[in-house]
Design an enzyme around this catalytic site. Structure first.
Site, mmCIF file in Angstrom:
data_model
loop_
_atom_site.group_PDB
_atom_site.id
_atom_site.type_symbol
_atom_site.label_atom_id
_atom_site.label_comp_id
_atom_site.label_asym_id
_atom_site.label_seq_id
_atom_site.Cartn_x
_atom_site.Cartn_y
_atom_site.Cartn_z
ATOM 1 N N CYS A 34 0.831 -1.202 0.000
ATOM 2 C CA CYS A 34 0.000 0.000 0.000
ATOM 3 C C CYS A 34 0.862 1.246 0.000
ATOM 4 O O CYS A 34 0.504 2.269 -0.580
ATOM 5 C CB CYS A 34 -0.934 0.008 1.209
ATOM 6 N N HIS A 86 -1.698 1.505 7.577
ATOM 7 C CA HIS A 86 -1.972 1.630 6.156
ATOM 8 C C HIS A 86 -1.547 3.019 5.701
ATOM 9 O O HIS A 86 -1.628 3.984 6.462
ATOM 10 C CB HIS A 86 -3.478 1.420 5.930
ATOM 11 N N ASN A 97 -7.306 6.412 -0.379
ATOM 12 C CA ASN A 97 -6.947 5.074 0.087
ATOM 13 C C ASN A 97 -6.620 4.225 -1.144
ATOM 14 O O ASN A 97 -7.482 4.003 -1.995
ATOM 15 C CB ASN A 97 -8.126 4.461 0.850
#
Length: 792
Positions: A40, A209, A230
Site C-alpha cells: 500500500c 496503512h 486510500n
C-alpha cells in the site's frame, strides 16, 4: 507471469491493449489502486507521484528522470521493443539502474496488481512497481512506508512527522506543508497506526496503512482539510465528521478518495510523510560509512558511534538525512515478523473477529516492525570534537528516533561554527550496517571525521560479579567494587566514561585522592571528580578546560587557561581552575547503586598525555581471612554480666577487651573492623543498619606485641585504626595498615624469648544495641588463630 508487450507476443499484446499512447499515457484523471500485494505504501506513493505530475506539468515532470525508454518530445514513456525497461532509483546510498523485463503478475480479478481504473491499459505504474519491488526481494514485499518509497522512487528527501507527538507544532506543520505543496516543493502521504477491527469499521480507516494526500485547502469556514486517497482497491473511506467520501459528495469516480479535516488527521493518523524536492538546496554531499555496532557493554554511550565534524561557510539551512542500507537479513526479520502477525490475525478472524469491508491489516504492510531497531542523528556544538553522551553536553538538535530506514534532522547553521554530527541507534539486530549521511544545504559545507576531544583513550573491560558487586558507598561492601590505580605523569584534562552492559543498572564512577590504594569509603573531601548521582547504564566524569582543546591556547599546561570540572549532575568536590588534573597517582572506583547487581562494563579513560591504568587487587587478594567472634554490644545498666563497665541508654561507658593471636613471626597482618547484625542461626552480617546502630560508639582497635612475663597491661602497638584516635563506626568500617608480627628490635646472638600478640578493642560512649556487635577480620600472609575475647 504474463508478457504485456515486446518479445514474440508484442503484436498480439499491442492489439489487445491498444497503442503506445494508451499503454503509457493517461488520458483521464489517474485512479491507481492496489489489488493483492502488501505494498500500500508503494501504491500510495505512485498516487502522490501522479497527482504531482497532474498538478505540476504532467508525467514528464517526474517520469523522464526515472524511466527509459521515454519520449521526451511527447512527454510520456515508450513501450519497449525488446521488453526491457530501465529505472533510476535512489537505493542504499546512491542512484542505481534497475533493469526489468515486461513480464508482470496478474490477479484473477484484474490484469495487473496495480491498475489505473480510469486508464485501465496504463502500463508504466505496474512497471515502476516491479522495479521497486525488485530492489526489495520481489513481490513478497515485507512492507515499508510511503516516505521511504518516494525517496527510492524519486530521490525526494523524506521527512516523517509524528503528528500525535506533544512536541509537534501542528500549526507550523500545516502552514509549512500547505505552502510547500502548493508551490510543488513537497509530496505528502499519511500513515495510520494500529486500529482494532471495530475502530476500522467505525472510522472507515485501515490500520497500519498508507494514504496519498491529493489536495490541501482551507474552506470558507476556515476549516483546514485534506483530500486523501486510500490506495486499496476495495478500501474503506472516512466515515467521520468531515465531508466524507468524495464519491458520496461530488460523485467523483475516483476510488477510495475522501475529504478529512486536519484535526481528524491529527487524531486518527500517526505519521505525516513529507518528501521534499532536493532542488530546493544548492549543495549536497553524501558520506557512506560501515558501522560494526559496539558491544553491549559500550552501547549506552556514543563513544563508538560514527561522528562527523561539519563547518558551514555561510549562515543557512542544513538538512541531514541518515539512510540505513537495506540488507537481505533485515528483510528476513521483517518477513518473519509479518508472518507471525498474519497468523495471529487469521486466528482472530477464525474466532469470529474478522473485519468487514476492509483489507486485512496484515496485508497493508505499512510500517516495518520494531524488530529492525531504531536510528537517529544528534547535532552538537562542541568545536567539531567527538562526544561521549547525548546529554553531556546537551545536543542542539536531534532527529526522531525512528524504525524507518531514513531519519532527518533540519536546523539553521551558523557560519564557521564547527558542529559534531553523531549517528546513533537503538536495538538494531544485525552486527554491522552500512549507512549514508546526505547533507543538503544552502551554503557550502566542510565535512570530515570528528576528532577525539582528548588524544589518548584507554579502555578496560570488567565485571561486577558476586565477589565484586559491592554497591554504593552506603553499603558495607563498597570496598569490594572494582578499583583502578590511575597514574598521571603530567597535568592533563581527563574524562572517565563508565558504560554498563545491563540497561537498568544505575552506575557511578569516582576519581579519589587515595594514592592508588583500595578505597573502603568515600567522603566529599576524598573526591577529585565524580559522575555524581547514579545513572542507568552509563556515567561520565570529566575535568576539562573551558577553552576548546583545538585552539592554540589549549595546552594542558597553559597558565592562562580557564577551566571547569564537569561531574555528573553537578556533584563532586574538586574545582580545577585550569581544567586539568595534577600529576600523581589516584584511585578510580566504579560502583553500582545496589549490592549484587551483576553485569559487565567498560571503563574508558581519556587524557591529553599518556597515562597508566592498573587494576588494584581485592582487599583480601592473596591473604588468609580469620574472623574473630563478634563482640556483642548488649550492655547492662546494673550489672557487669555483659561486656562493659556500666552502661545503658545514653550513659558514658568504657569497654576494653583483647583476643590473643597464635601466629608465626614475620606474618603480615591487617585488620578490618565492621559493625555486624546477628540474624537467624547466629549468622553475622555487616549491614548499613548495624553500622548506623553502632555509630554512637567511639572505637579504637590495635595490634599489640606483649613480652611473656611482663606485668604491663598495655603492649607495644604495632598497628592501630585511626592513627590511634577513637573513631565513630562507619558503614565501611575501620581498618589498619599492613604490619609485621616481628620482634621488638634486632637481637644480638640467639634469643629464644618469643613475643606474643593480641588484638585489643576499646570502646567509649556506647548504648544498648540488641543483636549488634563489632567483628574483627584478620587478613594475613600466613595462618593465624585467635582465642576468645577477654575483658580487662
Amino acid at each position: 507471469m504474463k508478457a504485456l508487450s515486446g518479445h514474440d507476443t508484442a503484436s498480439s499484446d499491442l492489439e489487445k491493449f491498444g497503442t503506445t499512447d494508451k499503454l503509457m499515457l493517461a488520458r483521464n484523471d489517474s485512479d491507481l489502486v492496489q489489488d493483492i500485494t502488501t505494498d500500500c505504501s508503494v501504491v500510495a506513493s505512485l498516487c502522490a507521484i501522479t497527482q504531482y505530475a497532474s498538478d505540476h506539468g504532467g508525467q514528464a515532470s517526474m517520469l523522464e528522470a526515472v524511466m527509459s525508454p521515454y519520449d521526451a518530445a511527447k512527454g510520456h514513456p515508450l513501450v519497449s521493443e525488446n521488453g526491457k525497461y530501465i529505472f533510476r532509483m535512489q537505493f542504499n546510498g546512491t542512484f542505481r539502474k534497475v533493469t526489468i523485463d515486461d513480464r508482470l503478475p496478474a490477479s484473477k480479478s484484474r490484469a495487473l496488481f496495480v491498475v489505473d481504473r480510469q486508464n485501465p491499459y496504463l502500463l508504466w505504474p505496474a512497471l515502476l512497481e516491479k522495479a521497486y519491488l525488485k530492489l526489495h526481494g520481489g513481490y513478497d514485499f515485507p512492507g515499508s512506508n510511503s516516505g521511504t518509497d518516494l525517496w527510492v522512487l524519486t530521490g525526494w528527501i523524506p521527512e516523517q512527522v509524528f503528528i500525535q507527538s506533544d512536541e509537534t507544532d501542528l500549526g507550523l506543520v500545516w502552514t509549512r506543508s500547505k505552502g510547500a505543496f502548493e508551490r510543488g516543493h513537497v509530496m505528502i502521504t499519511l500513515g495510520t497506526g494500529r486500529l482494532t477491527s471495530e475502530e476500522e469499521t467505525l472510522l472507515g480507516l485501515a490500520g497500519q496503512h498508507d494514504y496519498a494526500v491529493l489536495k490541501l485547502e482551507v474552506d470558507s469556514n476556515g476549516v483546514r482539510r485534506m483530500l486523501v486517497k486510500n490506495p486499496w482497491c476495495d478500501g474503506l473511506v472516512w466515515r467521520g465528521h468531515g465531508l466524507g467520501s468524495v464519491s458520496e459528495t461530488t460523485r467523483s469516480p475516483t476510488t477510495g478518495t475522501f475529504w478529512i479535516d486536519f484535526e481528524d488527521v491529527v487524531q486518527y493518523y500517526e505519521s505525516l510523510y513529507l518528501n521534499w524536492d532536493p532542488s530546493l538546496f544548492n549543495y549536497r554531499q553524501d558520506h557512506h560509512l560501515n558501522w560494526v555496532l559496539p558491544k553491549k557493554a559500550t552501547s549506552h554511550s556514543l563513544a563508538s558511534n560514527p561522528q562527523y565534524a561539519m563547518v558551514p561557510e555561510e549562515d543557512g539551512t542544513v538538512w541531514i538525512l541518515l539512510n540505513r542500507h537495506i540488507q537481505d537479513a533485515e528483510l528476513d526479520i521483517i518477513r518473519r515478523k509479518r508472518q507471525s502477525v498474519s497468523t495471529a490475525l487469521k486466528d482472530a478472524d477464525n474466532a469470529g473477529n474478522a473485519k468487514q469491508g476492509a483489507a486485512p491489516t496484515f496485508q497493508s504492510g505499512t510500517t516495518m516492525p520494531n524488530d529492525v531497531g531504531f536510528i537517529t542523528i544528534y547535532v552538537f556544538s562542541v568545536d567539531g570534537k567527538r562526544v561521549q553522551l547525548p546529554d553531556r553536553p546537551r545536543w542542539i538538535k536531534r532527529a526522531p528516533l525512528i524504525d524507518s530506514p531514513q531519519t532527518l534532522v533540519c536546523f539553521e547553521a551558523r557560519r564557521a561554527v564547527p558542529y559534531t554530527i553523531v549517528v546513533a541507534q537503538s536495538g538494531l539486530p544485525l552486527p554491522s550496517y552500512s549507512f549514508t549521511l546526505s547533507f543538503f544545504s544552502s551554503a557550502s559545507l566542510v565535512i570530515g571525521s570528528a576528532l577525539e576531544m582528548l588524544a589518548h583513550q584507554y579502555e578496560v573491560l570488567g565485571e561486577w560479579s558476586r565477589a565484586t558487586a559491592g554497591g554504593s558507598v552506603a553499603s558495607p561492601d563498597f570496598v569490594l567494587n572494582p578499583q583502578y590505580a590511575l597514574i598521571i605523569p603530567k597535568p592533563t584534562p581527563l574524562s572517565l566514561l563508565l558504560d554498563a552492559e545491563a540497561d537498568d543498572v544505575p552506575v557511578r564512577v569516582d576519581l579519589v585522592w587515595a594514592r592508588g590504594q583500595r578505597v573502603a569509603s568515600l567522603a566529599v573531601r576524598d573526591l577529585v571528580v565524580s559522575s555524581g548521582e547514579y545513572q542507568r547504564g552509563c556515567a561520565l566524569a570529566t575535568v576539562t578546560p573551558r577553552t576548546p582543546l583545538s585552539s592554540a591556547a589549549s595546552s594542558p599546561t597553559a597558565p592562562h587557561m580557564s577551566g571547569s570540572v564537569s561531574s555528573g549532575n553537578g556533584s563532586g568536590s574538586a574545582g580545577f581552575g585550569s581544567g586539568v588534573v595534577d600529576a600523581g597517582t589516584y584511585t578510580v572506583v566504579v560502583s553500582t547503586f545496589e549490592r549484587a547487581q551483576l553485569t559487565r562494563y567498560t571503563l574508558r579513560v581519556g587524557s591529553a598525555v599518556p597515562i597508566e591504568l592498573r587494576t588494584i587487587p581485592a582487599e583480601d587478594s592473596g591473604k588468609l581471612r580469620t574472623s574473630l567472634e563478634p563482640l556483642m554490644l548488649t550492655f547492662d545498666r546494673t550489672s557487669r554480666s555483659g561486656h562493659g563497665e556500666c552502661l545503658g541508654d545514653g550513659d558514658e561507658c568504657e569497654l576494653r577487651a583483647y583476643a590473643v593471636l597464635n601466629a608465626r613471626l614475620n606474618t603480615r597482618v591487617s585488620l578490618i573492623v565492621q559493625a555486624v547484625e546477628r540474624r537467624a542461626h547466629n549468622v553475622y552480617t555487616a549491614t548499613a543498619a548495624a553500622a548506623a546502630a553502632a555509630s554512637t560508639i567511639a572505637l579504637r582497635v590495635s595490634i599489640e606485641r606483649m613480652t611473656p612475663g611482663s606485668s604491663r597491661r598495655i603492649g607495644d602497638v604495632i598497628a592501630t585504626t585511626g592513627d590511634g584516635e577513637f573513631l565513630d563506626m562507619t558503614v565501611a568500617g575501620l581498618r589498619t595498615g599492613d604490619s609485621t608480627l616481628g620482634r621488638a628490635s634486632p637481637q644480638q646472638g640467639r634469643d629464644l624469648t618469643m613475643p606474643c600478640f593480641r588484638v585489643v578493642m576499646e570502646m567509649r560512649k556506647g548504648r544498648r544495641l540488641p543483636n549488634v556487635g563489632i567483628r574483627v577480620d584478620i587478613l594475613s600472609s600466613d595462618r593465624v588463630e585467635a582465642q576468645p575475647w577477654v575483658e580487662f
